[in-house]
Design a protein around this motif. Structure first.
Motif, short mmCIF file in Angstrom:
data_model
loop_
_atom_site.label_atom_id
_atom_site.label_comp_id
_atom_site.label_asym_id
_atom_site.label_seq_id
_atom_site.Cartn_x
_atom_site.Cartn_y
_atom_site.Cartn_z
N LEU A 1 -16.43 30.37 -52.20
CA LEU A 1 -15.27 30.64 -51.99
C LEU A 1 -14.78 31.27 -50.22
O LEU A 1 -14.09 30.62 -49.80
N GLY A 2 -16.18 32.02 -50.71
CA GLY A 2 -15.40 32.25 -48.19
C GLY A 2 -15.79 30.46 -47.28
O GLY A 2 -14.38 30.68 -46.93
N LEU A 3 -15.91 30.09 -47.90
CA LEU A 3 -15.67 28.34 -46.95
C LEU A 3 -14.60 28.22 -47.80
O LEU A 3 -14.47 27.48 -46.17
N THR A 4 -14.51 28.26 -48.50
CA THR A 4 -12.98 27.04 -48.88
C THR A 4 -11.99 28.48 -48.40
O THR A 4 -10.49 27.58 -47.96
N VAL A 5 -12.47 29.42 -48.11
CA VAL A 5 -10.41 30.10 -47.46
C VAL A 5 -10.87 29.78 -46.13
O VAL A 5 -9.61 29.12 -45.14
N VAL A 6 -11.77 30.06 -45.06
CA VAL A 6 -12.00 29.78 -43.95
C VAL A 6 -11.77 28.34 -43.94
O VAL A 6 -10.46 27.95 -42.77
N LEU A 7 -12.03 27.10 -44.96
CA LEU A 7 -10.99 25.44 -44.62
C LEU A 7 -9.27 26.23 -44.23
O LEU A 7 -8.77 24.86 -44.12
N SER A 8 -9.25 26.46 -45.50
CA SER A 8 -7.58 26.61 -45.90
C SER A 8 -7.35 27.28 -45.17
O SER A 8 -6.46 27.18 -44.16
N VAL A 9 -8.01 28.41 -44.21
CA VAL A 9 -6.71 28.81 -42.78
C VAL A 9 -6.99 28.06 -42.39
O VAL A 9 -5.95 28.58 -41.38
#
Lengths: 330, 661
Positions: free
Chosen positions: A102-110
């Motif tokens: 989830l952390g990486l998803t948020v990084v990528l999305s942001v």
């Protein structure tokens, strides 16, 4: 503003309850369960799981209980203990699997969102102010191209180019030596080196639509009397542009922000699968395919909660940006 | 083109090595292969271990190795130590021994022709084949230095295989004779015997397969702490700490039986594999295994194996990414899922860029697709049609196999029915080749007998009404079957058949296939090379262990009642008496494992003859054209590999003897 915020936050609660129920039923209702899928997967590799073992597994995981009992066990764990259940296919608690992803998803999305803003807002303003100029046509053309090409295709093409032309290490967000390394400055740098490709791929279609939104809105504003009045009072052209019309033109852009975020998170799944990224998308798809119930349901729940909260956030932001919203619907 | 042709002939030549009979029961077996004791005065070890020995943290090699280590004959020659072997994996099941490692009690030789010593240095089979005694290696140790003895095997048998509190489902059929489980006895610290009241004609071959791995992966001294009966308080504490409530589920997630990923998840758990874990693997994207200092094998020049320092597993869920990584040369040996005929050109073109070569890998699959119809369909008309040999023969002759091979399999393979492969001693020409010619006239002749042609060019059922049927396909498992059945659908329609092909995703195929009123479905045919058909009689009877293609439950129910009149039938099963030949086939399925030597061979002959006469299932082609990409600097890889499940290729090719230069 206070009562608006309160009202808006209260609306979130029933939405979350409904979302949690649907998240679970989506995966529980279709025929078959995790054990059936496991048997099928083993069969594909030549192995056979005896029926007795299948039944024992089903009983051990509680898959033989009624659906609502299973739902209650799961959601009460989530709410009371922060325990998202057990991932059958990973043999791990769901939270151990999900959080890093989830952390990486948020990084990528942001990152994709920032990419969209950085690219689209200036271009949108430029296109509106200098409309029908060569630059406007060029950006418009590129924008439509970005909107028209499906993300997964762009991802495949980008990977091929990265592989064939630059000889890059494709697949994943890290170089091999950093994949399981603890966080360090070197790992962050490595992430940034790999992040730009999926970021651009995910950002293109969003960029295109944001350019169009800003351009259209700003063009409406530019000829309104208040602009003329401000200009007549001798205000500088740039300051004038930024202070009034652009602020107005951003209004629909802000309210649409959440849609873009949802697009990135969900559209990101296919891109992540194609590019082999360690984000939530491929894991969610896998969990759905293997009927790994707790994991799939927890994922859908978390992503839905993100959407609900994102909507709340954009509503609040809009209310701050545009006072009219706050005073509507008493 | 010529290159490819050469590749195919070479491949056929090697698979024929799978011919010869495995060590037959009935005599004391002294394995003749060169894997016998080496006369070593001293042993050489890897430099990285030497440092530890010099520092006093590890005993010297001679103390770590058993008195009689396994001697592995390398494919090319003596190797050098070092290097990293990089594999791609889907991120779930590393326990798939086909790629990780293959260390059963006894093992298939590299060419698959015979059973040779593994962890057991030798074995005896009683004259009546009722008792098998395996001799372990004195001084052999687990990866933590603890002795490996008969107690570890008994621990597996008592506390895992027969323990109802953990999830195994009880001893597998592979260990049974006619449903009877063996009595497992410790003869002494280094000998274990398995005995039954009836002769067991297949136990050695069964133990050389994937299921023989189970016996040797439960170190008693370590796993006792996870057994709820042996350590109730400790287990209660561990479970409480993990928030677990169900012991069986907790055990599966922390200990696990032979194919659970969890057995590789505990880096402290001792193992007998050539490489051992350094960290937990579950949920990880990339994991590393390092050499086991106590690995029990050496090369003929007394160097301790493995040669390669580390094995790395990098997760790549998407085959396209795996393919790119393989042709970029980032993977030491390409995984099976991308090494298919359809990708051959891509692999071939990038050989120089990726610095790898292609090594042929013959498939043990006996068919690319096996089509079975519901002989016990609840609709009596359909049951009558599907049970008719004329129907099946007509259906088969209305398939243009050569066209499928040319377009779908890129010219690789030949028309074939579900039957033992030509390299097997049980090959039966009629069973393999009958009705494989594409001949619409002959097909019509057969079909007219059961499905007369109607006025509008569509065939009518025996009741005079238009006859339609459907075939269920798993579109995810093997996409080539989708292409093949598009071609088949066309020629079947030319033969006047009203057929619907239903494509299912992996998730939904199971439900479609097992519906009682499904008409017919398609799966792949596995384990057809060498000795393997002996172990695979159930597949030839369309009994895949818990499920079958189409509905054969009535016949299966008859067979259960035949074996045990008091047997309880699963819900929805009703006894349907099969034709005499099929009854005999079921009888042979239970008789063959209880016989040995010539008697067994004769019964197998009868089995394949009856199969040929009944023609129960329909196949398309013999699979061919498989290969693996292998980095150019990797040596001791056999010139030809074999792929399979009961022969779990390529693992029996001895990864421990591979080296980099």
């Amino acid at each position: 503003m206070g009562s608006f915020m309160l009202r808006r936050i209260i609306y979130v609660i029933p939405a979350l309850i409904a979302v949690s129920l649907i998240s679970f039923l989506v995966i529980a209702i279709p025929p078959g369960d995790y054990v059936d899928r496991l048997a099928e997967l083993r069969a594909a590799s030549g192995d056979v799981i005896p029926l007795a073992e299948q039944q024992a597994t089903r009983a051990a995981y509680g898959l033989d209980l009624p659906i609502m009992v299973q739902y209650w066990d799961w959601i009460s764990g989530v709410v009371l203990r922060g325990d998202f259940g057990y991932s059958f296919s990973f043999n791990l608690p769901v939270k151990d699997v999900i959080w890093p992803r989830l952390g990486l998803t948020v990084v990528l999305s942001v990152a994709s969102l920032l990419f969209i803003w950085v690219m689209a807002i200036p271009i949108g303003i430029y296109s509106a102010v200098r409309r029908y100029s060569a630059g406007d046509y060029a950006f418009t053309f590129l924008g439509f191209l970005g909107l028209a090409v499906p993300n997964f295709l762009l991802a495949l093409a980008a990977m091929y180019v990265a592989f064939a032309v630059f000889g890059m290490n494709v697949g994943g967000l890290f170089s091999p030596e950093f994949v399981e390394a603890p966080w360090s400055w070197a790992r962050v740098v490595d992430l940034l080196q790999h992040l730009w490709l999926p970021m651009v791929v995910l950002g293109t279609s969003g960029t295109a639509s944001v350019i169009r939104i800003i351009r259209a809105n700003l063009m409406d504003e530019l000829h309104k009397p208040y602009v003329t009045a401000a200009r007549a009072k001798g205000m500088g052209e740039f300051g004038l542009l930024m202070k009034y019309p652009v602020r107005h033109a951003l209004n629909p852009f802000v309210s649409g922000q959440n849609d873009i975020f949802v697009d990135i998170v969900s559209g990101g799944t296919i891109v992540a699968i194609v590019m082999g990224l360690q984000t939530t998308g491929p894991l969610l798809l896998d969990a759905l395919r293997t009927q790994d119930m707790h994991m799939a349901a927890s994922f859908i729940l978390m992503l839905s909660v993100l959407v609900v909260i994102g909507t709340l956030f954009s509503d609040l932001l809009l209310a701050w940006l545009d006072p009219r919203i706050r005073y509507q619907q008493g | 083109m010529q290159n490819q042709f050469l590749g195919v002939t070479r491949l056929l030549a090697v698979t024929s090595a799978l011919l010869s009979a495995a060590a037959l029961p009935g005599a004391i077996v002294l394995p003749s292969q060169a894997q016998d004791a080496a006369a070593c005065a001293s042993y050489t070890e890897a430099p990285q271990l030497k440092a530890q020995v010099d520092a006093g943290t590890l005993p010297p090699a001679a103390e770590r190795l058993p008195l009689e280590p396994l001697v592995i004959q390398p494919a090319e020659g003596k190797g050098v130590y070092g290097g990293q072997f990089i594999d791609s994996w889907g991120g779930g099941n590393l326990a798939d021994i086909r790629q990780f490692g293959y260390e059963p009690l006894v093992r298939w030789s590299v060419d698959g022709s015979q059973v040779v010593p593994g962890i057991a240095k030798s074995w005896e089979i009683s004259d009546d084949a009722k008792t098998y005694t395996f001799h372990l290696r004195e001084g052999m140790k687990w990866s933590d230095g603890h002795p490996f003895t008969a107690d570890d095997i008994l621990f597996w048998w008592d506390r895992v295989e027969n323990n109802v509190k953990v999830i195994t489902g009880g001893p597998r059929n592979e260990y049974k004779v006619d449903g009877e489980i063996p009595v497992v006895t410790k003869v002494n610290d280094y000998a274990v015997s398995f005995s039954w009241s009836k002769p067991n004609g297949l136990f050695l071959q069964q133990m050389a397969g994937p299921y023989g791995q189970r016996a040797v992966q439960f170190p008693k001294h370590y796993l006792e702490q996870f057994d709820i009966d042996l350590n109730p308080e400790g287990v209660a504490e561990l479970m409480a700490a993990a928030g677990a409530t169900d012991y069986a589920a907790w055990w599966k997630g922390n200990v696990g039986s032979y194919n659970d990923p969890s057995q590789f998840n505990d880096p402290k758990r001792p193992s007998i594999h050539a490489w051992v874990g350094t960290d937990s693997i579950l949920g990880k994207e990339r994991v590393t295994f390092v050499r086991n200092p106590y690995y029990f094998a050496v090369d003929p020049s007394c160097q301790q194996l493995p040669y390669i320092d580390e094995r790395v597993w990098a997760s790549a869920a998407e085959p396209e990414v795996t393919l790119l990584q393989a042709i970029q040369g980032q993977i030491t040996m390409s995984p099976r899922n991308v090494s298919i005929p359809q990708n051959r050109a891509v692999f071939f073109d990038n050989q120089a860029a990726g610095d790898y070569r292609l090594v042929p890998a013959a498939s043990c699959d006996y068919n690319t697709a096996v089509l079975a119809f519901s002989v016990n369909h609840p609709d009596p008309i359909k049951a009558q049609v599907f049970s008719s040999k004329d129907f099946r023969a007509g259906i088969s002759q209305a398939i243009n196999r050569q066209e499928i091979i040319d377009t779908v399999y890129l010219g690789q393979g030949e028309p074939f029915q579900p039957a033992p492969l030509p390299n097997s001693p049980f090959y039966n020409e009629t069973m393999a080749r009958q009705f494989t010619e594409f001949d619409l006239a002959a097909a019509a002749e057969h079909l007219d007998k059961i499905l007369p042609m109607g006025p509008d060019g569509v065939r009518l059922g025996p009741d005079g009404k238009p006859f339609a049927f459907s075939v269920e396909i798993n579109a995810d498992f093997k996409p080539d079957t989708v292409d093949a059945f598009q071609l088949i659908e066309r020629t079947w329609k030319q033969a006047g058949l009203n057929v619907t092909i239903n494509h299912h995703s992996d998730e939904l195929f199971g439900a479609a296939r097992s519906k009682p009123d499904s008409d017919g479905s398609v799966w792949v045919g596995e384990n057809g090379c060498g000795q393997l058909p002996l172990l695979n009689l159930s597949r030839f009877m369309n009994d895949y262990g818990g499920w079958s293609l189409g509905n054969w439950n009535g016949w299966a129910a008859w067979d259960r009642k035949r074996l045990d009149p008091n047997a309880e039938l699963p819900e929805g099963w009703e006894v349907i008496e099969p034709p005499a030949n099929v009854q005999r086939l079921y009888e042979l399925r239970s008789l063959i494992p209880q016989t040995i030597g010539e008697e067994q061979t004769a019964l197998m002959q009868e089995f394949t003859n009856l199969q040929a006469e009944e023609f129960l299932t329909i196949g398309i082609a013999m699979p061919a054209g498989f290969y693996r990409s292998v980095k150019n600097n990797l040596h001791n890889v056999p010139a030809e590999l074999i792929e399979g499940w009961l022969y779990p290729g390529p693992a029996p090719s001895n990864f421990a003897s591979y080296y980099f230069q």
